[in-house]
Design a protein around this motif. Structure first.
Motif, PDB file in Angstrom:
ATOM      1  N   ASP A  69     -45.392  28.900 -43.608  1.00 36.76           N
ATOM      2  CA  ASP A  69     -44.753  28.720 -42.306  1.00 36.76           C
ATOM      3  C   ASP A  69     -44.774  30.019 -41.499  1.00 36.76           C
ATOM      4  O   ASP A  69     -45.073  30.010 -40.297  1.00 36.76           O
ATOM      5  N   ASP A  70     -44.450  31.137 -42.152  1.00 43.00           N
ATOM      6  CA  ASP A  70     -44.519  32.423 -41.460  1.00 43.00           C
ATOM      7  C   ASP A  70     -45.953  32.743 -41.059  1.00 43.00           C
ATOM      8  O   ASP A  70     -46.200  33.293 -39.991  1.00 43.00           O
ATOM      9  N   ALA A  71     -46.902  32.404 -41.927  1.00 40.33           N
ATOM     10  CA  ALA A  71     -48.302  32.661 -41.602  1.00 40.33           C
ATOM     11  C   ALA A  71     -48.749  31.855 -40.380  1.00 40.33           C
ATOM     12  O   ALA A  71     -49.488  32.365 -39.532  1.00 40.33           O
ATOM     13  N   LEU A  72     -48.302  30.610 -40.282  1.00 46.17           N
ATOM     14  CA  LEU A  72     -48.667  29.793 -39.125  1.00 46.17           C
ATOM     15  C   LEU A  72     -48.055  30.339 -37.831  1.00 46.17           C
ATOM     16  O   LEU A  72     -48.681  30.280 -36.765  1.00 46.17           O
ATOM     17  N   LYS A  73     -46.836  30.883 -37.913  1.00 47.10           N
ATOM     18  CA  LYS A  73     -46.232  31.491 -36.719  1.00 47.10           C
ATOM     19  C   LYS A  73     -47.038  32.700 -36.251  1.00 47.10           C
ATOM     20  O   LYS A  73     -47.280  32.882 -35.052  1.00 47.10           O
ATOM     21  N   ILE A  74     -47.448  33.529 -37.193  1.00 47.57           N
ATOM     22  CA  ILE A  74     -48.256  34.697 -36.834  1.00 47.57           C
ATOM     23  C   ILE A  74     -49.620  34.255 -36.320  1.00 47.57           C
ATOM     24  O   ILE A  74     -50.176  34.859 -35.390  1.00 47.57           O
ATOM     25  N   PHE A  75     -50.154  33.183 -36.881  1.00 47.04           N
ATOM     26  CA  PHE A  75     -51.432  32.654 -36.397  1.00 47.04           C
ATOM     27  C   PHE A  75     -51.338  32.200 -34.945  1.00 47.04           C
ATOM     28  O   PHE A  75     -52.229  32.476 -34.133  1.00 47.04           O
ATOM     29  N   GLU A  76     -50.245  31.513 -34.605  1.00 45.72           N
ATOM     30  CA  GLU A  76     -50.056  31.094 -33.209  1.00 45.72           C
ATOM     31  C   GLU A  76     -49.867  32.311 -32.290  1.00 45.72           C
ATOM     32  O   GLU A  76     -50.347  32.316 -31.157  1.00 45.72           O
ATOM     33  N   PHE A  77     -49.180  33.337 -32.774  1.00 47.95           N
ATOM     34  CA  PHE A  77     -49.025  34.568 -31.990  1.00 47.95           C
ATOM     35  C   PHE A  77     -50.379  35.202 -31.733  1.00 47.95           C
ATOM     36  O   PHE A  77     -50.669  35.668 -30.608  1.00 47.95           O
ATOM     37  N   MET A  78     -51.245  35.227 -32.733  1.00 52.38           N
ATOM     38  CA  MET A  78     -52.567  35.806 -32.555  1.00 52.38           C
ATOM     39  C   MET A  78     -53.405  34.999 -31.573  1.00 52.38           C
ATOM     40  O   MET A  78     -54.168  35.569 -30.778  1.00 52.38           O
ATOM     41  N   LYS A  79     -53.256  33.688 -31.614  1.00 53.01           N
ATOM     42  CA  LYS A  79     -53.971  32.869 -30.636  1.00 53.01           C
ATOM     43  C   LYS A  79     -53.479  33.141 -29.224  1.00 53.01           C
ATOM     44  O   LYS A  79     -54.272  33.213 -28.278  1.00 53.01           O
ATOM     45  N   THR A  80     -52.162  33.300 -29.072  1.00 48.12           N
ATOM     46  CA  THR A  80     -51.600  33.567 -27.746  1.00 48.12           C
ATOM     47  C   THR A  80     -52.072  34.913 -27.207  1.00 48.12           C
ATOM     48  O   THR A  80     -52.419  35.034 -26.031  1.00 48.12           O
ATOM     49  N   ARG A  81     -52.094  35.929 -28.043  1.00 48.22           N
ATOM     50  CA  ARG A  81     -52.491  37.261 -27.617  1.00 48.22           C
ATOM     51  C   ARG A  81     -54.000  37.493 -27.680  1.00 48.22           C
ATOM     52  O   ARG A  81     -54.472  38.589 -27.388  1.00 48.22           O
ATOM     53  N   GLU A  82     -54.749  36.464 -28.098  1.00 50.94           N
ATOM     54  CA  GLU A  82     -56.216  36.504 -28.135  1.00 50.94           C
ATOM     55  C   GLU A  82     -56.749  37.651 -28.995  1.00 50.94           C
ATOM     56  O   GLU A  82     -57.673  38.377 -28.615  1.00 50.94           O
ATOM     57  N   ILE A  83     -56.158  37.831 -30.150  1.00 48.46           N
ATOM     58  CA  ILE A  83     -56.662  38.810 -31.105  1.00 48.46           C
ATOM     59  C   ILE A  83     -57.156  38.090 -32.355  1.00 48.46           C
ATOM     60  O   ILE A  83     -57.275  38.686 -33.423  1.00 48.46           O
ATOM     61  N   ILE A  84     -57.451  36.819 -32.227  1.00 45.92           N
ATOM     62  CA  ILE A  84     -57.881  36.012 -33.353  1.00 45.92           C
ATOM     63  C   ILE A  84     -59.368  36.233 -33.605  1.00 45.92           C
ATOM     64  O   ILE A  84     -60.125  36.577 -32.685  1.00 45.92           O
ATOM     65  N   THR A  85     -59.805  36.055 -34.850  1.00 42.82           N
ATOM     66  CA  THR A  85     -61.200  36.195 -35.237  1.00 42.82           C
ATOM     67  C   THR A  85     -61.599  35.023 -36.132  1.00 42.82           C
ATOM     68  O   THR A  85     -60.758  34.202 -36.515  1.00 42.82           O
ATOM     69  N   GLY A  86     -62.894  34.976 -36.463  1.00 47.16           N
ATOM     70  CA  GLY A  86     -63.338  33.945 -37.389  1.00 47.16           C
ATOM     71  C   GLY A  86     -62.716  34.105 -38.764  1.00 47.16           C
ATOM     72  O   GLY A  86     -62.411  33.124 -39.443  1.00 47.16           O
ATOM     73  N   HIS A  87     -62.505  35.367 -39.157  1.00 49.05           N
ATOM     74  CA  HIS A  87     -61.860  35.616 -40.448  1.00 49.05           C
ATOM     75  C   HIS A  87     -60.429  35.085 -40.453  1.00 49.05           C
ATOM     76  O   HIS A  87     -59.937  34.609 -41.487  1.00 49.05           O
TER      77      HIS A  87
END
Length: 611
Positions: free
Chosen positions: A233-251
């Protein structure tokens, strides 16, 4: 002396009181410094010095707030509040109404004193402070006095939830002296690799609260740490934060998809993947690594259909597979018996200029042998040797078996020689594959000689399959005596003699025109509680017909009425020119409702009298 020490993050502050015969003194000092009447506000440019005089003829109950901050921050005094006075003893200790000191919250401290005389205010000067005390000093985030009641309620709720773990109720944030995002990102990276979940989450939340952005590498490491420790659950919250801030990668997608698949199933991970693949904003992150992750997820469940679908989608989106991609595909397809798909993946890997690894080549050799493509299997084996890769014993055995079925005896023994040169010891599968190769090449005598060699060199590898292969050689050569000897050895050993073994011995007696011996083997088979099958009875009928044992033939037909048995008996009797007996069996066959085949009808038409 009464001392209250508030500890949150060092350095902490303490508030102390002492009294003598004339007055009572209050002071706040740092824990590691001997300051008597000074309150050092860490992070501020000024020292607060104040002294509280309490007359013995007064009694007052005062409450003021103390804000406890993290390391490197300031300690602030809020505005005192007066509450309804009551009569107490002449001296009472400090009462702490909050059970703990929480970060960025106000701790309520209650000071009480009492005497027999009248009451005067505890604090002198304007607004209840001495002249040296600053007026209305507020913390950097504003006045927290309005949130006092809400905080008290939160503390009460936390007490009611005391049965939960610390990780469930903890939401720590630090006051960050360091503002460099790269340095803080390195700290997150280090804590994540050390699996310090609480500390790294507190640091991450503090950065988020302070408007600081960790880099994508640190966030990916944090996702991996949370996944390892079951904090999806915490990982999914951080994942959504990364999507919002556009720092997401394929990894990032690879990590979260793997975690979701392990915790919530492959269907949820597939839905998440398809949603990201449909959106144009996130489709650019669906690289080959993400596809490899999805293929590996389905490979764990041997779901070759979805694995193939991911492979085709990877091709349609213009991506090129890596060595990992094709290794996964080849192994999954071979494990699921989809040998043609495994060969297609292997050929595509070669066309893309990729060099297959050891496990891929081993799997391809297995796929080639199952498809009967022994020439391709030989080429793959030679490629392994050229690449200084060592094929396994299983791969060599599979290749020998494939070559044996194709009657390529010379190639089979060459691979056997290679097997010995690689330091492997032949096992039962190796020897049986070589015996099968000799039988397929109609070299039955050589097969029996090889069996004697095996018996001399290592008799412990001889098993039921090797015995049956040798019995097959005896059947082809008509060596009924040798077959009977092998049968006795099998019965004396620990191997359970099967119906197949008895059938091969009866077949050897049939080939040698020994029907009576075959009948004795049949009786022995029944004594051993082995039920004869259709092949057993057919062999017996053929042997009895050539031995002119007509009563035995009729007894066998009566014991097991079967169309195939009647057809074989009628045809054999006609060939022996026993037309009357053939018509008798034919009439009985039609009487019990069995249908003759075309050859039987033709023979009976030739032998029936005209009219």
């Amino acid at each position: 002396m009464v001392m209250v020490e508030m500890l949150n993050n060092p350095p902490a502050c303490s508030i102390s009181m002492y009294r003598n015969s004339h007055q009572t003194h209050w002071f706040c000092c740092s824990r590691r410094h001997d300051l008597r009447t000074h309150l050092k506000c860490i992070g501020c440019s000024a020292y607060l010095s104040w002294r509280l005089n309490i007359k013995m003829n007064c009694a007052k109950n005062h409450v003021f707030g103390v804000v406890a901050l993290a390391e490197g921050s300031s300690t602030w005094l809020g505005t005192p509040k007066q509450i309804t006075p009551e009569n107490f003893l002449s001296c009472k200790s400090i009462g702490i109404k909050t059970p703990c000191i929480m970060p960025n919250k106000v701790a309520r401290l209650e000071f009480e004193s009492d005497c027999d005389e009248g009451r005067t205010p505890l604090f002198e000067g304007k607004e209840g402070f001495s002249e040296n005390c600053p007026q209305h000093i507020l913390p950097p985030w504003g006045d927290l006095s309005d949130e006092e009641l809400e905080y008290q309620n939160n503390l009460d709720d936390s007490l009611r939830r005391s049965t939960k773990t610390i990780d469930e109720t903890d939401n720590e944030r630090y006051y960050l002296e360091e503002r460099n995002e790269e340095i803080l990102s390195k700290r997150i990276l280090k804590l994540s690799r050390s699996n310090k979940v609480r500390s790294v989450l507190a640091l991450y939340r503090s950065m988020e609260f302070s408007g600081l952005l960790p880099n994508s590498h640190a966030c990916n490491s944090l996702l991996s740490c949370l996944s390892r420790n079951g904090r999806l659950d915490d990982a999914l919250k951080i994942f959504e934060f990364m999507k919002t801030r556009e720092i997401i990668t394929g990894h990032t997608y690879s990590l979260i998809l793997k975690a979701v698949a392990n915790d919530r199933g492959c269907d949820i991970a597939l839905s998440m993947f398809e949603e990201a693949d449909r959106a144009s904003k996130t489709r650019k992150y669906m690289d080959t690594i993400v596809y490899n992750t999805m293929i590996a997820i389905f490979g764990k469940l041997n779901n070759w259909v979805q694995a193939e679908r991911m492979w085709r989608k990877l091709q349609d989106n213009g991506h090129v597979g890596t060595i990992v991609t094709y290794r996964l595909l080849v192994c999954i397809f071979v494990r699921c018996g989809r040998n043609e798909l495994a060969l297609d993946a292997y050929h595509e890997m070669i066309r893309n200029g990729l060099c297959p690894g050891d496990d891929s080549m081993q799997a391809i050799i297995g796929a080639c042998t199952r498809e009967g493509k022994w020439d391709m299997a030989l080429n793959v084996l030679q490629s392994m040797l050229n690449s200084e890769l060592k094929p396994t014993l299983t791969a060599c055995n599979a290749l020998i078996n494939s070559l044996g079925k194709a009657a390529k005896v010379e190639h089979a023994f060459k691979v056997y020689g290679l097997l010995r040169s690689l330091g492997y010891k032949p096992d039962a599968y190796t020897w049986n594959a070589l015996l099968v190769a000799l039988n397929r090449a109609n070299r039955h005598a050589d097969a029996l000689r090889l069996f004697e060699t095996i018996r001399r060199e290592d008799s412990t590898v001889i098993n039921l399959h090797i015995y049956n292969t040798c019995l097959m050689s005896c059947q082809r050569l008509g060596l009924w005596e040798r077959a009977m000897q092998l049968l006795w050895e099998m019965e004396d050993s620990v191997f359970p003699v099967s119906v197949t073994s008895y059938n091969l011995v009866i077949g050897a007696c049939e080939a040698a025109r020994k029907p009576k011996v075959a009948l004795r083997v049949y009786e022995r088979m029944v004594q051993q509680k082995q039920s004869p099958d259709i092949f057993t009875l057919l062999s017996l009928i053929r042997g009895c017909i050539w031995g002119s044992l007509w009563d035995e033939v009729e007894e066998i037909l009566n014991s097991a009425p079967n169309g195939s048995l009647y057809n074989a008996a009628i045809q054999g009797i006609c060939l022996r020119s026993k037309t009357d007996l053939a018509r008798k069996f034919y009439a009985k066959m039609r009487e019990i409702g069995l249908k003759p085949d075309g050859k039987t009808r033709a023979l009976m038409l030739q032998n029936l009298p005209k009219g």
